[in-house]
Design a protein around this motif. Structure first.
Motif, PDB file in Angstrom:
ATOM      1  N   ARG A  41       0.826  -1.206   0.000  1.00 16.01           N
ATOM      2  CA  ARG A  41       0.000   0.000   0.000  1.00 16.01           C
ATOM      3  C   ARG A  41       0.859   1.255   0.000  1.00 16.01           C
ATOM      4  O   ARG A  41       0.577   2.216  -0.706  1.00 16.01           O
ATOM      5  N   LYS A  42       1.916   1.267   0.788  1.00 15.60           N
ATOM      6  CA  LYS A  42       2.804   2.436   0.834  1.00 15.60           C
ATOM      7  C   LYS A  42       3.499   2.624  -0.500  1.00 15.60           C
ATOM      8  O   LYS A  42       3.658   3.746  -0.962  1.00 15.60           O
ATOM      9  N   HIS A  43       3.916   1.538  -1.121  1.00 19.34           N
ATOM     10  CA  HIS A  43       4.589   1.629  -2.429  1.00 19.34           C
ATOM     11  C   HIS A  43       3.623   2.170  -3.483  1.00 19.34           C
ATOM     12  O   HIS A  43       4.010   2.990  -4.295  1.00 19.34           O
ATOM     13  N   GLN A  44       2.388   1.724  -3.465  1.00 12.47           N
ATOM     14  CA  GLN A  44       1.394   2.186  -4.448  1.00 12.47           C
ATOM     15  C   GLN A  44       1.077   3.653  -4.217  1.00 12.47           C
ATOM     16  O   GLN A  44       0.852   4.398  -5.155  1.00 12.47           O
ATOM     17  N   TYR A  45       1.071   4.077  -2.966  1.00 10.48           N
ATOM     18  CA  TYR A  45       0.766   5.478  -2.644  1.00 10.48           C
ATOM     19  C   TYR A  45       1.886   6.399  -3.139  1.00 10.48           C
ATOM     20  O   TYR A  45       1.629   7.476  -3.654  1.00 10.48           O
TER      21      TYR A  45
END
Length: 47
Positions: A41-45
Motif C-alpha cells: 500500500r505504501k509503495h502504491q501510494y
C-alpha cells in the motif's frame, strides 16, 4: 470479534502447549501478511 482478537483470546486461555505453539505461529503469519500488505500500500501510494 476479529480473528486476531480471537487468536489472542485463545492463546491467553489455552493450556495445551502444542495448541499454544500453533496459535502463536498462526498469529505471526497474520502479522507478517499484514506487514507485506502495508508495504504494498505504501509503495502504491508513493508511485
Amino acid at each position: 470479534m476479529s480473528i486476531d482478537r480471537f487468536i489472542l483470546h485463545k492463546l491467553s486461555r489455552e493450556a495445551n502447549e502444542h495448541t499454544r505453539t500453533n496459535l502463536l505461529r498462526l498469529f505471526v503469519i497474520r502479522i507478517r501478511s499484514a506487514e507485506k500488505q502495508e508495504a504494498v500500500r505504501k509503495h502504491q501510494y508513493i508511485s
